[in-house]
Scaffold this motif. Structure first.
Motif, PDB file in Angstrom:
ATOM      1  N   PHE A  51      10.240   5.040  -1.765  1.00 37.87           N
ATOM      2  CA  PHE A  51      10.265   6.486  -1.952  1.00 37.87           C
ATOM      3  C   PHE A  51      11.687   6.967  -2.250  1.00 37.87           C
ATOM      4  CE2 PHE A  51       6.672   6.366   1.372  1.00 37.87           C
ATOM      5  CZ  PHE A  51       5.718   6.096   0.396  1.00 37.87           C
ATOM      6  N   ASP A  52      12.655   6.420  -1.504  1.00 37.16           N
ATOM      7  CA  ASP A  52      14.053   6.810  -1.719  1.00 37.16           C
ATOM      8  C   ASP A  52      14.495   6.432  -3.135  1.00 37.16           C
ATOM      9  OD1 ASP A  52      14.073   7.671   0.886  1.00 37.16           O
ATOM     10  OD2 ASP A  52      15.061   5.874   1.677  1.00 37.16           O
ATOM     11  N   PHE A  68       2.143   8.129  -3.963  1.00 38.27           N
ATOM     12  CA  PHE A  68       3.109   7.116  -4.398  1.00 38.27           C
ATOM     13  C   PHE A  68       2.818   5.766  -3.754  1.00 38.27           C
ATOM     14  CE2 PHE A  68       6.490  10.594  -5.139  1.00 38.27           C
ATOM     15  CZ  PHE A  68       6.020  10.789  -6.423  1.00 38.27           C
ATOM     16  N   LEU A  69       2.412   5.784  -2.492  1.00 34.59           N
ATOM     17  CA  LEU A  69       2.096   4.544  -1.782  1.00 34.59           C
ATOM     18  C   LEU A  69       0.881   3.856  -2.410  1.00 34.59           C
ATOM     19  CD1 LEU A  69       2.281   2.571   0.701  1.00 34.59           C
ATOM     20  CD2 LEU A  69       0.689   4.169   1.840  1.00 34.59           C
ATOM     21  N   LEU A  70      -0.228   4.583  -2.482  1.00 35.52           N
ATOM     22  CA  LEU A  70      -1.480   3.962  -2.910  1.00 35.52           C
ATOM     23  C   LEU A  70      -1.512   3.673  -4.411  1.00 35.52           C
ATOM     24  CD1 LEU A  70      -4.084   6.020  -0.824  1.00 35.52           C
ATOM     25  CD2 LEU A  70      -3.054   3.817  -0.265  1.00 35.52           C
ATOM     26  N   VAL A  76      -6.080   6.340   8.645  1.00 39.66           N
ATOM     27  CA  VAL A  76      -4.888   7.198   8.718  1.00 39.66           C
ATOM     28  C   VAL A  76      -3.739   6.447   9.381  1.00 39.66           C
ATOM     29  CG1 VAL A  76      -3.930   9.285   9.783  1.00 39.66           C
ATOM     30  CG2 VAL A  76      -6.187   9.358   8.688  1.00 39.66           C
ATOM     31  N   ARG A  77      -4.032   5.704  10.439  1.00 35.24           N
ATOM     32  CA  ARG A  77      -2.991   4.931  11.125  1.00 35.24           C
ATOM     33  C   ARG A  77      -2.365   3.899  10.186  1.00 35.24           C
ATOM     34  NH1 ARG A  77      -1.786   0.303  13.582  1.00 35.24           N
ATOM     35  NH2 ARG A  77      -3.756  -0.686  12.946  1.00 35.24           N
ATOM     36  N   LEU A  78      -3.199   3.214   9.412  1.00 35.15           N
ATOM     37  CA  LEU A  78      -2.697   2.196   8.491  1.00 35.15           C
ATOM     38  C   LEU A  78      -1.864   2.816   7.366  1.00 35.15           C
ATOM     39  CD1 LEU A  78      -5.903  -0.030   8.252  1.00 35.15           C
ATOM     40  CD2 LEU A  78      -3.746  -0.612   9.401  1.00 35.15           C
ATOM     41  N   ILE A  79      -2.282   3.973   6.886  1.00 31.56           N
ATOM     42  CA  ILE A  79      -1.514   4.641   5.827  1.00 31.56           C
ATOM     43  C   ILE A  79      -0.154   5.089   6.351  1.00 31.56           C
ATOM     44  CG2 ILE A  79      -1.423   6.711   4.360  1.00 31.56           C
ATOM     45  CD1 ILE A  79      -4.418   6.380   3.879  1.00 31.56           C
TER      46      ILE A  79
END
Length: 392
Positions: A130-131, A59-61, A116-119
């Motif tokens: 997301f909510d 959903f983010l990317l 991974v940290r940035l994601i």
């Protein structure tokens, strides 16, 4: 106090915030330099094993930030090519889980750790999106409802079997007594069957608790197959409703046999389950005895209809045998007649419920007969296996 309505989500603001959080990670484009065969030869990094859940990353990317998804192919559900510090990487959901894949492992582990940290950082920034996404989905029918009926029913049968074992052993040892000499002048007599009957009663009460837990769940699934629930909001509303409302959503109490079961099970629920659930005090004073010249007299307030009146009684006497027989008879009734096809989908195959199939009529057609449901459930189980194995 009325709960305040959450403010509307400004998607563009959330998108800009997530974009800043994920930078300098960006979507790969035509200028990204990748070695030959990179899409097929990239290796999983250790760092990628600590990504957020796959759906949040997708959903983010893809949904929020517009990164390109290369789509499905063998053992891959989705694949998003990204670029970090001039190097190509893949964020992919493969058969063995979500990960970050690189051309050179372990040399690229440090860069993968930063990705991974940035994601994670961007996922936190995108939480309002997301909510909002989940809220919109709940209003529609593109939802699956988890089916835990088989495991809940297995737990019920576990306690029913233990109850049966204790009852049989107690009956077999009814005439047995154990005499223990304490001294020349005294002894004790114990009857093993008394302890076994007491354990059987406890196991019976546990079985009754399991029965109502299972029915609270399975009634909702039957209601979906019957077409009574077509959206996430419908299911959520029914899930919060009383057991009686769930029963009526799943079964037609206009049927005399069903109505008889409904009335008897309501008594069991009130007199047994609610009593235990409220610390053995019940809701209506079942634990009271009043004083009299005859001694202490049980006092039981009648249920709900006339709460001010008192009546003589033995409080709640747990008659587990009759209740156990009732729930066994009801289980047979539940899976009979027009609900027989539902057992195949819910209990035998243990399939989740897809609300879209309520809307498009698939469930109505499958519920028409046992044969139709067997064919439908078998096909759905085959599809589920394919998707679980990512055999696209």
């Amino acid at each position: 106090m009325r709960k305040k309505r959450p403010p509307d989500v400004d998607i563009e603001t959330v998108r800009a915030r997530a974009q800043r959080a994920i930078s300098p990670l960006k979507a790969a484009d035509a200028s990204t330099c990748a070695p030959k065969g990179f899409l097929f030869n990239a290796k999983r990094t250790d760092a990628g094993r600590t990504l957020p859940p796959y759906y949040l990353v997708y959903f983010l990317l893809v949904d929020l930030l517009g990164f390109k998804n290369l789509g499905q192919f063998e053992k891959v559900a989705w694949s998003v090519p990204v670029e970090y510090d001039g190097q190509p990487f893949l964020v992919e959901h493969r058969k063995f889980g979500l990960g970050v894949f690189a051309a050179n492992v372990p040399e690229d582990e440090a860069a993968a750790t930063e990705i991974v940290r940035l994601i994670h950082k961007a996922t936190k920034a995108a939480q309002p999106y997301f909510d909002w996404r989940a809220e919109q989905a709940a209003k529609a029918s593109k939802l699956n409802v988890v089916n835990r009926s088989p495991e809940l029913f297995e737990r019920l049968n576990f306690y029913l079997d233990l109850y049966d074992d204790r009852q049989r052993e107690a009956d077999a040892r009814k005439a047995e007594k154990v005499v223990t000499d304490l001294s020349k002048m005294s002894y004790t007599i114990a009857f093993p069957s008394a302890e076994l009957y007491r354990e059987a009663k406890w196991l019976g009460l546990s079985a009754i608790e399991c029965f109502f837990s299972w029915t609270e769940h399975v009634f909702i699934h039957i209601a979906i197959l019957r077409g009574s629930c077509a959206t996430g909001e419908d299911v959520a509303k029914l899930a919060k409703a009383e057991w009686s409302e769930k029963f009526k959503a799943a079964l037609d109490i206009a049927d005399p046999t069903t109505k008889r079961f409904y009335d008897q099970l309501a008594i069991v629920r009130r007199q047994l389950r609610n009593f235990v659930a409220h610390g053995a005090f019940g809701k209506d004073g079942e634990a009271f005895h009043f004083h009299s010249t005859a001694g202490a007299v049980p006092m039981l307030l009648p249920h709900r209809r006339d709460r001010s009146a008192l009546k003589f009684g033995q409080g709640v006497d747990f008659v587990a045998a009759e209740a156990i027989a009732l729930i066994r008879d009801f289980i047979d009734h539940l899976w009979s007649g027009p609900r027989e096809p539902a057992k195949i989908h819910i209990q035998d195959y243990g399939l989740p419920l897809n609300l879209t199939k309520v809307v498009n009529g698939d469930y109505a057609r499958a519920m028409a007969s046992v044969e139709a449901m067997e064919s439908y459930a078998d096909y759905q189980a085959h599809l589920n296996d394919r998707y679980a194995n990512m055999d696209f």
